[in-house]
Write an enzyme that holds these catalytic residues in place. Structure first.
Site, PDB file in Angstrom:
ATOM      1  N   GLY A 215      50.785  11.802  81.193  1.00 28.15           N
ATOM      2  CA  GLY A 215      49.236  12.216  82.101  1.00 28.15           C
ATOM      3  C   GLY A 215      48.365  11.877  81.418  1.00 28.15           C
ATOM      4  O   GLY A 215      47.911  11.855  80.226  1.00 28.15           O
ATOM      5  N   ILE A 216      47.034  13.204  81.743  1.00 27.05           N
ATOM      6  CA  ILE A 216      45.459  12.874  81.237  1.00 27.05           C
ATOM      7  C   ILE A 216      45.616  14.272  81.055  1.00 27.05           C
ATOM      8  O   ILE A 216      46.514  15.006  80.935  1.00 27.05           O
ATOM      9  CB  ILE A 216      44.731  12.696  82.079  1.00 27.05           C
ATOM     10  CG1 ILE A 216      43.423  11.871  80.946  1.00 27.05           C
ATOM     11  CG2 ILE A 216      44.444  13.881  82.835  1.00 27.05           C
ATOM     12  CD1 ILE A 216      42.960  11.379  82.023  1.00 27.05           C
ATOM     13  N   GLY A 217      44.749  14.532  79.176  1.00 26.10           N
ATOM     14  CA  GLY A 217      45.065  16.071  78.485  1.00 26.10           C
ATOM     15  C   GLY A 217      45.802  16.780  77.772  1.00 26.10           C
ATOM     16  O   GLY A 217      46.945  15.825  77.460  1.00 26.10           O
ATOM     17  N   GLU A 238      50.647   5.120  83.442  1.00 26.98           N
ATOM     18  CA  GLU A 238      49.277   4.862  83.851  1.00 26.98           C
ATOM     19  C   GLU A 238      49.106   4.221  82.047  1.00 26.98           C
ATOM     20  O   GLU A 238      48.025   3.393  82.075  1.00 26.98           O
ATOM     21  CB  GLU A 238      48.526   5.623  84.488  1.00 26.98           C
ATOM     22  CG  GLU A 238      47.052   5.766  84.738  1.00 26.98           C
ATOM     23  CD  GLU A 238      46.762   7.070  86.013  1.00 26.98           C
ATOM     24  OE1 GLU A 238      47.144   7.231  86.924  1.00 26.98           O
ATOM     25  OE2 GLU A 238      46.502   7.826  85.442  1.00 26.98           O
ATOM     26  N   GLY A 336      46.424   9.509  88.970  1.00 26.43           N
ATOM     27  CA  GLY A 336      47.894   8.865  89.566  1.00 26.43           C
ATOM     28  C   GLY A 336      48.644   9.818  89.415  1.00 26.43           C
ATOM     29  O   GLY A 336      49.956   9.622  88.978  1.00 26.43           O
TER      30      GLY A 336
HETATM   31  N1  COA Z   1      41.131  28.624  86.768  1.00 25.68           N
HETATM   32  C1  COA Z   1      39.811  28.467  85.870  1.00 25.68           C
HETATM   33  N2  COA Z   1      39.637  27.535  84.706  1.00 25.68           N
HETATM   34  C2  COA Z   1      40.862  27.011  84.826  1.00 25.68           C
HETATM   35  C3  COA Z   1      41.977  27.110  85.672  1.00 25.68           C
HETATM   36  C4  COA Z   1      41.994  28.030  86.518  1.00 25.68           C
HETATM   37  N3  COA Z   1      43.262  28.257  87.539  1.00 25.68           N
HETATM   38  N4  COA Z   1      42.816  26.566  84.568  1.00 25.68           N
HETATM   39  C5  COA Z   1      42.391  25.692  83.701  1.00 25.68           C
HETATM   40  N5  COA Z   1      41.511  26.256  83.658  1.00 25.68           N
HETATM   41  C6  COA Z   1      40.089  26.016  82.530  1.00 25.68           C
HETATM   42  C7  COA Z   1      40.749  25.740  81.259  1.00 25.68           C
HETATM   43  O1  COA Z   1      40.921  27.350  81.017  1.00 25.68           O
HETATM   44  C8  COA Z   1      40.074  25.201  79.889  1.00 25.68           C
HETATM   45  O2  COA Z   1      38.838  25.909  79.993  1.00 25.68           O
HETATM   46  P1  COA Z   1      37.967  25.551  78.787  1.00 25.68           P
HETATM   47  O3  COA Z   1      38.060  24.086  78.174  1.00 25.68           O
HETATM   48  O4  COA Z   1      37.114  26.942  78.557  1.00 25.68           O
HETATM   49  O5  COA Z   1      39.283  26.418  77.798  1.00 25.68           O
HETATM   50  C9  COA Z   1      40.043  23.742  81.575  1.00 25.68           C
HETATM   51  O6  COA Z   1      40.024  24.281  82.612  1.00 25.68           O
HETATM   52  C10 COA Z   1      40.741  22.666  81.057  1.00 25.68           C
HETATM   53  O7  COA Z   1      42.128  23.486  80.870  1.00 25.68           O
HETATM   54  P2  COA Z   1      43.246  22.312  80.900  1.00 25.68           P
HETATM   55  O8  COA Z   1      44.487  22.983  80.708  1.00 25.68           O
HETATM   56  O9  COA Z   1      42.947  22.572  78.246  1.00 25.68           O
HETATM   57  O10 COA Z   1      42.775  20.941  80.697  1.00 25.68           O
HETATM   58  P3  COA Z   1      43.670  19.925  80.577  1.00 25.68           P
HETATM   59  O11 COA Z   1      42.148  19.272  79.686  1.00 25.68           O
HETATM   60  O12 COA Z   1      44.830  19.565  79.822  1.00 25.68           O
HETATM   61  O13 COA Z   1      43.536  18.695  81.537  1.00 25.68           O
HETATM   62  C11 COA Z   1      44.100  18.632  84.123  1.00 25.68           C
HETATM   63  C12 COA Z   1      44.224  19.319  83.209  1.00 25.68           C
HETATM   64  C13 COA Z   1      44.958  18.815  85.175  1.00 25.68           C
HETATM   65  C14 COA Z   1      42.534  19.445  84.389  1.00 25.68           C
HETATM   66  C15 COA Z   1      44.700  17.112  83.500  1.00 25.68           C
HETATM   67  O14 COA Z   1      46.259  16.837  83.919  1.00 25.68           O
HETATM   68  C16 COA Z   1      43.748  16.565  85.288  1.00 25.68           C
HETATM   69  O15 COA Z   1      42.436  16.188  84.810  1.00 25.68           O
HETATM   70  N6  COA Z   1      45.351  16.391  86.017  1.00 25.68           N
HETATM   71  C17 COA Z   1      44.862  15.341  87.263  1.00 25.68           C
HETATM   72  C18 COA Z   1      44.978  13.826  86.992  1.00 25.68           C
HETATM   73  C19 COA Z   1      46.639  14.005  86.279  1.00 25.68           C
HETATM   74  O16 COA Z   1      47.117  14.306  86.610  1.00 25.68           O
HETATM   75  N7  COA Z   1      46.534  12.017  86.208  1.00 25.68           N
HETATM   76  C20 COA Z   1      47.732  11.905  85.545  1.00 25.68           C
HETATM   77  C21 COA Z   1      47.234  10.451  85.448  1.00 25.68           C
HETATM   78  S1  COA Z   1      46.570  10.065  84.177  1.00 25.68           S
END
Ligand code: COA
Length: 433
Positions: A215-217, A238, A336
């Site tokens: 996935g993404i992230g 994806e 996705g």
């Molecule tokens: N409440 C408040 N803030 C939160 C939080 C919560 N429950 N969970 C995370 N955050 C904050 C983190 O502290 C971080 O902040 P910072 O950038 O200031 O440190 C920010 O949100 C991002 O969190 P992080 O875990 O680093 O995100 P990531 O870049 O690894 O992405 C998702 C994680 C979940 C956002 C990402 O995987 C996503 O968009 N998923 C949905 C779509 C998907 O899964 N697609 C998959 C197929 S491509």
């Protein structure tokens, strides 16, 4: 007419090409790293001629000037995935978010639920038969181009020529802008000790011969580093980033055990550096398809031992994964995630993993919670979820009773929050923990 003559007759400049876009048009923008930044800049420069031009875009990794306050009288941004440059515009009401599984986005265009007037995209130069490749962004970009009234394309030698169902003939491109644009680069994320612990736990759940979706992230990419000792991994995903290239070069990813597209890595878009883009160029091991093919859960499930690896922002006691919003605020998008979790669930021997740090905001917030925050939306339902992984271990939720799910999740919550979570557990379920 020979394709070469068609090609020459349609050559123009970015500033001339965008004059064909009219007020009120819906314009779909090539996705993520394949964003046609030169054309977008030309559109912003031409904004005085536009009123209510709707720009439909998913992950925007460029400047996204079209949703800046000074441009919002001319453009409406319809976002399919909020990102660093568009999130604020959505929160401030200058842009809107449309929720959709990634697999379902093409049909919004092809079934004219969102009829497309113009697609602006970036493609590779034509091959000897007159076909350009959508390269690192096939996803919804190809179906949008095929269903739109007009296609405007940047043609650049820096766009890799990827293989598969990834081509458009020059006769289908109305305005061709030859240029030296480069796909956007995404550098590998810096990883922390916590990421590494999570990576190790996830690696425990992956067996030789499994087929992976990433996935993404930051998290999914970090996990790849812990797979160096595995054998014959496959890829049906994806997207992927640079980390997969290392695993192919190390002989870990061979796709030899895949029973769907054996020997091939299947994907729909890429985000990485030149290393990745050089790797996928003309590479027969890499097969690109539109996202309604790659992300169709039925196709995903054709791979035995399919393992999906995604991330989330918050998971509640029931196991609902909220991966795209923080309260009412859209943080990212559905993407996705649910497509792949469902596909992995239906795969023989399949497993899905949702991995994330146990806390956010510098340790002040637990991401495992009794209930989701007000306004927070569910991306993956409790009945779809399987493994949840944090730096404190692996929770296995499939087939567990409602209280047992919560027990599993509390076990992998950050120790600072476990007592409070246990108190809530007792209050909600009226049983011992
Ligand atoms: N409440 C408040 N803030 C939160 C939080 C919560 N429950 N969970 C995370 N955050 C904050 C983190 O502290 C971080 O902040 P910072 O950038 O200031 O440190 C920010 O949100 C991002 O969190 P992080 O875990 O680093 O995100 P990531 O870049 O690894 O992405 C998702 C994680 C979940 C956002 C990402 O995987 C996503 O968009 N998923 C949905 C779509 C998907 O899964 N697609 C998959 C197929 S491509």
């Amino acid at each position: 007419m020979k394709w070469q003559d068609i090609y020459r007759s349609r050559l123009t400049t970015a500033s001339e090409a965008v004059k064909h876009i009219k007020s009120g048009d819906r314009v779909v923008v090539g996705h993520a790293t394949g964003s046609p930044e030169l054309l977008l800049k030309a559109m912003v420069d031409n904004k005085a001629d536009y009123e209510n031009v709707e720009l439909v875009h998913m992950v925007s990794m460029g400047q996204s000037e079209y949703c800046m306050p000074e441009n919002c009288n001319h453009f409406i941004h319809n976002s399919l995935f909020a990102g660093g440059t568009t999130r604020k515009a959505i929160h401030d009401g200058r842009a809107v978010y449309t929720a959709s599984h990634f697999s379902q986005i093409p049909r919004l265009f092809t079934e004219r639920i969102l009829p497309v007037d113009v697609t602006v995209c970036m493609v590779s130069p034509p091959d000897e038969h007159g076909f350009c490749s959508f390269g690192i962004s096939v996803d919804y970009t190809k179906p949008a181009a095929e269903s739109s009234r007009m296609v405007i394309a940047e043609v650049t030698p820096h766009m890799p020529r990827t293989l598969g169902d990834s081509f458009i003939h020059v006769s289908k491109i109305d305005h061709i802008v030859e240029c030296d644009s480069r796909p956007i680069i995404l550098n590998p994320p810096r990883t922390t000790e916590i990421d590494e612990k999570i990576g190790q736990y996830c690696a425990e759940l992956i067996n030789d011969g499994d087929c992976l979706q990433l996935g993404i992230g930051g998290m999914p990419d970090c996990i790849l580093r812990f797979l160096k000792g595995k054998k014959d991994l496959g890829i049906h995903t994806e997207m992927f980033s640079d980390g997969v290239v290392d695993l192919v070069e190390a002989g870990v990813v061979t796709c030899a055990k895949k029973n769907f597209h054996t020997g091939k890595m299947v994907a729909t878009f890429f985000m990485g550096t030149e290393k990745l883009y050089n790797f996928v160029h003309n590479n027969p091991m890499v097969q690109m398809f539109p996202v309604d093919y790659t992300n169709n859960p039925t196709n995903i499930a054709k791979n035995d031992n399919m393992v999906s690896i995604n991330s989330s922002l918050q998971v509640d006691f029931a196991g609902q994964a909220a991966s795209e919003s923080i309260g009412y605020k859209q943080f990212s998008g559905t993407g996705g995630q649910a497509d792949f979790v469902r596909g992995a669930n239906w795969s023989k021997g399949g497993r899905s993993i949702i991995a994330f740090h146990s806390t956010a905001a510098g340790g002040k917030i637990s991401r495992i919670v009794p209930r989701l925050d007000e306004g927070t939306v569910v991306t993956t339902t409790r009945t779809d979820i399987h493994y949840v992984v944090t730096e404190y271990g692996i929770a296995s939720l499939r087939g567990k009773s409602v209280p047992d799910r919560a027990r599993e999740l509390i076990r992998i919550a950050h120790p600072d929050f476990r007592d409070d979570l246990k108190d809530e557990f007792r209050r909600i379920y009226n049983v011992k923990i």
